[in-house]
Design a protein around this motif. Sequence first.
Motif, PDB file in Angstrom:
ATOM      1  N   GLN A   1      68.390 -17.027  30.747  1.00 30.39           N
ATOM      2  CA  GLN A   1      68.380 -18.448  31.056  1.00 30.39           C
ATOM      3  C   GLN A   1      68.665 -19.289  29.813  1.00 30.39           C
ATOM      4  O   GLN A   1      69.368 -20.300  29.892  1.00 30.39           O
ATOM      5  CB  GLN A   1      67.035 -18.841  31.664  1.00 30.39           C
ATOM      6  CG  GLN A   1      66.821 -18.280  33.058  1.00 30.39           C
ATOM      7  CD  GLN A   1      65.491 -18.705  33.662  1.00 30.39           C
ATOM      8  OE1 GLN A   1      64.867 -19.682  33.232  1.00 30.39           O
ATOM      9  NE2 GLN A   1      65.042 -17.978  34.663  1.00 30.39           N
ATOM     10  N   ARG A   2      68.142 -18.879  28.679  1.00 32.20           N
ATOM     11  CA  ARG A   2      68.416 -19.612  27.434  1.00 32.20           C
ATOM     12  C   ARG A   2      69.892 -19.517  27.062  1.00 32.20           C
ATOM     13  O   ARG A   2      70.501 -20.506  26.647  1.00 32.20           O
ATOM     14  CB  ARG A   2      67.535 -19.062  26.299  1.00 32.20           C
ATOM     15  CG  ARG A   2      66.062 -19.407  26.460  1.00 32.20           C
ATOM     16  CD  ARG A   2      65.224 -18.878  25.308  1.00 32.20           C
ATOM     17  NE  ARG A   2      63.821 -19.254  25.486  1.00 32.20           N
ATOM     18  CZ  ARG A   2      62.809 -18.391  25.506  1.00 32.20           C
ATOM     19  NH1 ARG A   2      63.041 -17.101  25.332  1.00 32.20           N
ATOM     20  NH2 ARG A   2      61.575 -18.817  25.688  1.00 32.20           N
ATOM     21  N   ALA A   3      70.470 -18.338  27.242  1.00 33.27           N
ATOM     22  CA  ALA A   3      71.898 -18.162  26.945  1.00 33.27           C
ATOM     23  C   ALA A   3      72.753 -19.005  27.885  1.00 33.27           C
ATOM     24  O   ALA A   3      73.739 -19.631  27.466  1.00 33.27           O
ATOM     25  CB  ALA A   3      72.273 -16.681  27.057  1.00 33.27           C
ATOM     26  N   ALA A   4      72.367 -19.062  29.160  1.00 33.29           N
ATOM     27  CA  ALA A   4      73.119 -19.852  30.137  1.00 33.29           C
ATOM     28  C   ALA A   4      73.062 -21.335  29.803  1.00 33.29           C
ATOM     29  O   ALA A   4      74.049 -22.066  29.983  1.00 33.29           O
ATOM     30  CB  ALA A   4      72.564 -19.601  31.535  1.00 33.29           C
ATOM     31  N   ALA A   5      71.910 -21.791  29.300  1.00 35.88           N
ATOM     32  CA  ALA A   5      71.752 -23.205  28.960  1.00 35.88           C
ATOM     33  C   ALA A   5      72.600 -23.598  27.752  1.00 35.88           C
ATOM     34  O   ALA A   5      73.014 -24.756  27.628  1.00 35.88           O
ATOM     35  CB  ALA A   5      70.279 -23.515  28.694  1.00 35.88           C
ATOM     36  N   LYS A   6      72.874 -22.645  26.874  1.00 34.54           N
ATOM     37  CA  LYS A   6      73.760 -22.931  25.742  1.00 34.54           C
ATOM     38  C   LYS A   6      75.188 -23.128  26.238  1.00 34.54           C
ATOM     39  O   LYS A   6      75.928 -23.980  25.739  1.00 34.54           O
ATOM     40  CB  LYS A   6      73.706 -21.784  24.728  1.00 34.54           C
ATOM     41  CG  LYS A   6      72.415 -21.719  23.933  1.00 34.54           C
ATOM     42  CD  LYS A   6      72.472 -20.587  22.904  1.00 34.54           C
ATOM     43  CE  LYS A   6      71.190 -20.531  22.078  1.00 34.54           C
ATOM     44  NZ  LYS A   6      71.223 -19.425  21.083  1.00 34.54           N
TER      45      LYS A   6
ATOM     46  N   ALA B   1      68.939 -28.818  48.134  1.00 38.49           N
ATOM     47  CA  ALA B   1      70.040 -28.103  47.488  1.00 38.49           C
ATOM     48  C   ALA B   1      70.576 -28.876  46.291  1.00 38.49           C
ATOM     49  O   ALA B   1      71.062 -30.006  46.438  1.00 38.49           O
ATOM     50  CB  ALA B   1      71.159 -27.875  48.499  1.00 38.49           C
ATOM     51  N   ALA B   2      70.499 -28.276  45.109  1.00 36.32           N
ATOM     52  CA  ALA B   2      71.067 -28.888  43.908  1.00 36.32           C
ATOM     53  C   ALA B   2      72.582 -28.748  43.922  1.00 36.32           C
ATOM     54  O   ALA B   2      73.129 -27.759  44.425  1.00 36.32           O
ATOM     55  CB  ALA B   2      70.479 -28.246  42.655  1.00 36.32           C
ATOM     56  N   GLN B   3      73.257 -29.722  43.365  1.00 42.20           N
ATOM     57  CA  GLN B   3      74.726 -29.702  43.357  1.00 42.20           C
ATOM     58  C   GLN B   3      75.273 -28.696  42.346  1.00 42.20           C
ATOM     59  O   GLN B   3      76.266 -28.021  42.607  1.00 42.20           O
ATOM     60  CB  GLN B   3      75.260 -31.098  43.040  1.00 42.20           C
ATOM     61  CG  GLN B   3      76.777 -31.199  43.032  1.00 42.20           C
ATOM     62  CD  GLN B   3      77.275 -32.617  42.770  1.00 42.20           C
ATOM     63  OE1 GLN B   3      76.501 -33.565  42.746  1.00 42.20           O
ATOM     64  NE2 GLN B   3      78.570 -32.754  42.559  1.00 42.20           N
ATOM     65  N   HIS B   4      74.635 -28.596  41.182  1.00 42.84           N
ATOM     66  CA  HIS B   4      75.115 -27.734  40.109  1.00 42.84           C
ATOM     67  C   HIS B   4      74.156 -26.549  39.965  1.00 42.84           C
ATOM     68  O   HIS B   4      73.111 -26.665  39.320  1.00 42.84           O
ATOM     69  CB  HIS B   4      75.216 -28.520  38.802  1.00 42.84           C
ATOM     70  CG  HIS B   4      76.041 -29.771  38.925  1.00 42.84           C
ATOM     71  ND1 HIS B   4      77.424 -29.760  38.908  1.00 42.84           N
ATOM     72  CD2 HIS B   4      75.667 -31.065  39.095  1.00 42.84           C
ATOM     73  CE1 HIS B   4      77.879 -30.992  39.050  1.00 42.84           C
ATOM     74  NE2 HIS B   4      76.837 -31.810  39.162  1.00 42.84           N
ATOM     75  N   THR B   5      74.511 -25.423  40.548  1.00 45.81           N
ATOM     76  CA  THR B   5      73.557 -24.327  40.650  1.00 45.81           C
ATOM     77  C   THR B   5      74.253 -23.017  40.985  1.00 45.81           C
ATOM     78  O   THR B   5      75.381 -23.011  41.487  1.00 45.81           O
ATOM     79  CB  THR B   5      72.523 -24.655  41.756  1.00 45.81           C
ATOM     80  OG1 THR B   5      71.581 -23.591  41.866  1.00 45.81           O
ATOM     81  CG2 THR B   5      73.203 -24.859  43.096  1.00 45.81           C
ATOM     82  N   VAL B   6      73.537 -21.919  40.715  1.00 49.38           N
ATOM     83  CA  VAL B   6      74.023 -20.594  41.117  1.00 49.38           C
ATOM     84  C   VAL B   6      73.537 -20.251  42.526  1.00 49.38           C
ATOM     85  O   VAL B   6      73.795 -19.155  43.024  1.00 49.38           O
ATOM     86  CB  VAL B   6      73.529 -19.509  40.138  1.00 49.38           C
ATOM     87  CG1 VAL B   6      74.085 -19.750  38.750  1.00 49.38           C
ATOM     88  CG2 VAL B   6      71.991 -19.433  40.115  1.00 49.38           C
ATOM     89  N   MET B   7      72.863 -21.189  43.167  1.00 45.81           N
ATOM     90  CA  MET B   7      72.246 -20.942  44.469  1.00 45.81           C
ATOM     91  C   MET B   7      73.089 -21.396  45.663  1.00 45.81           C
ATOM     92  O   MET B   7      72.592 -21.467  46.783  1.00 45.81           O
ATOM     93  CB  MET B   7      70.882 -21.640  44.538  1.00 45.81           C
ATOM     94  CG  MET B   7      69.853 -21.095  43.588  1.00 45.81           C
ATOM     95  SD  MET B   7      69.276 -19.455  44.065  1.00 45.81           S
ATOM     96  CE  MET B   7      68.274 -19.041  42.631  1.00 45.81           C
ATOM     97  N   THR B   8      74.365 -21.673  45.454  1.00 42.85           N
ATOM     98  CA  THR B   8      75.198 -22.194  46.531  1.00 42.85           C
ATOM     99  C   THR B   8      75.183 -21.293  47.769  1.00 42.85           C
ATOM    100  O   THR B   8      75.110 -21.778  48.908  1.00 42.85           O
ATOM    101  CB  THR B   8      76.644 -22.387  46.043  1.00 42.85           C
ATOM    102  OG1 THR B   8      76.640 -23.257  44.904  1.00 42.85           O
ATOM    103  CG2 THR B   8      77.495 -23.018  47.126  1.00 42.85           C
TER     104      THR B   8
ATOM    105  N   HIS C   1      69.838 -26.722  38.870  1.00 45.56           N
ATOM    106  CA  HIS C   1      68.771 -25.846  39.357  1.00 45.56           C
ATOM    107  C   HIS C   1      67.398 -26.211  38.797  1.00 45.56           C
ATOM    108  O   HIS C   1      66.380 -25.917  39.419  1.00 45.56           O
ATOM    109  CB  HIS C   1      69.121 -24.395  39.012  1.00 45.56           C
ATOM    110  CG  HIS C   1      68.221 -23.389  39.630  1.00 45.56           C
ATOM    111  ND1 HIS C   1      68.027 -23.292  40.994  1.00 45.56           N
ATOM    112  CD2 HIS C   1      67.440 -22.418  39.067  1.00 45.56           C
ATOM    113  CE1 HIS C   1      67.179 -22.308  41.253  1.00 45.56           C
ATOM    114  NE2 HIS C   1      66.817 -21.762  40.110  1.00 45.56           N
ATOM    115  N   ALA C   2      67.375 -26.865  37.643  1.00 48.16           N
ATOM    116  CA  ALA C   2      66.107 -27.278  37.028  1.00 48.16           C
ATOM    117  C   ALA C   2      65.779 -28.729  37.370  1.00 48.16           C
ATOM    118  O   ALA C   2      65.184 -29.450  36.571  1.00 48.16           O
ATOM    119  CB  ALA C   2      66.157 -27.072  35.519  1.00 48.16           C
ATOM    120  N   LEU C   3      66.144 -29.169  38.565  1.00 46.33           N
ATOM    121  CA  LEU C   3      65.948 -30.574  38.950  1.00 46.33           C
ATOM    122  C   LEU C   3      64.498 -31.022  38.887  1.00 46.33           C
ATOM    123  O   LEU C   3      64.213 -32.193  38.654  1.00 46.33           O
ATOM    124  CB  LEU C   3      66.509 -30.827  40.349  1.00 46.33           C
ATOM    125  CG  LEU C   3      65.815 -30.183  41.562  1.00 46.33           C
ATOM    126  CD1 LEU C   3      66.292 -30.879  42.848  1.00 46.33           C
ATOM    127  CD2 LEU C   3      66.091 -28.713  41.692  1.00 46.33           C
TER     128      LEU C   3
END
Length: 243
Positions: A145-150, A195-202, A222-224
């Motif tokens: 998750q930290r790598a993805a946030a970078k 449902a968040a717009q910007h997410t891996v959960m589509t 996803h961290a809304l």
Amino acid sequence: MTTFVLLHGGGMGGWTWKYVRELLEAKGHKVYTPTFTGFGEREHLMSRDVDNATNVADIVNVLKYEDLHDVVLVAHSYAGTVAPGIVAAAGDRIRRIIYLDAIVPKSGERIAALMGYAKEEEMAGLDAMLAAGEGPIGSGVHEMQRAAAKEHPHIMAPERQDWLLANLSDQPMRVTACAIPVGAETIDKPVDYIAAQHTVMTAMHDRARALGWPVHDHPGDHALLVGDPEGTVDLILAIAGDK
């Protein structure tokens, strides 16, 4: 006044609801933010034995020993795999469920496989290895998750993201590899999905629609719940009928 039990996502803990909890309590609601075994401040309990059923029992016991009834259960991310088991075991204590950009599993699926991170047979083999007392205890999700946030920073103030990333912790590998005993298709309570717009959960949003759940869109990521606690609370209260 509504009683909310807020369930956190992977690599997180009850702490992740800090801003949402403050807003809900300021409006007079009762709020519980338990942490699953092996996560967050309970990471010292992480082991190869901690699986989905362990986390279900965590929350069923909160409902029992806090004597909670007429609860609105809010499940973020990973917690979407735990919520169905809670409803199956203690549905008489729950009024409705809100999935917050959460995983929508079918009975028997494994998180890593259903999310497309690994093959089903690989996860089945890993699960068997863990059950035999071998294999990795943790999943390394916090570092992922930290790598993805970078690569793709969260939609929130930099200092808020720093707080979120600094507090992430690992989670038991078994919860990622084990077959989920009770799937979302078994839930017999009203369920809404945010449902968040910007997410891996589509793909999970599509699963929610396929189950006939009302889906409410949010422009965040996803961290809304950390990036936009005000908007998250507005949606939760509107769904719960408390706005």
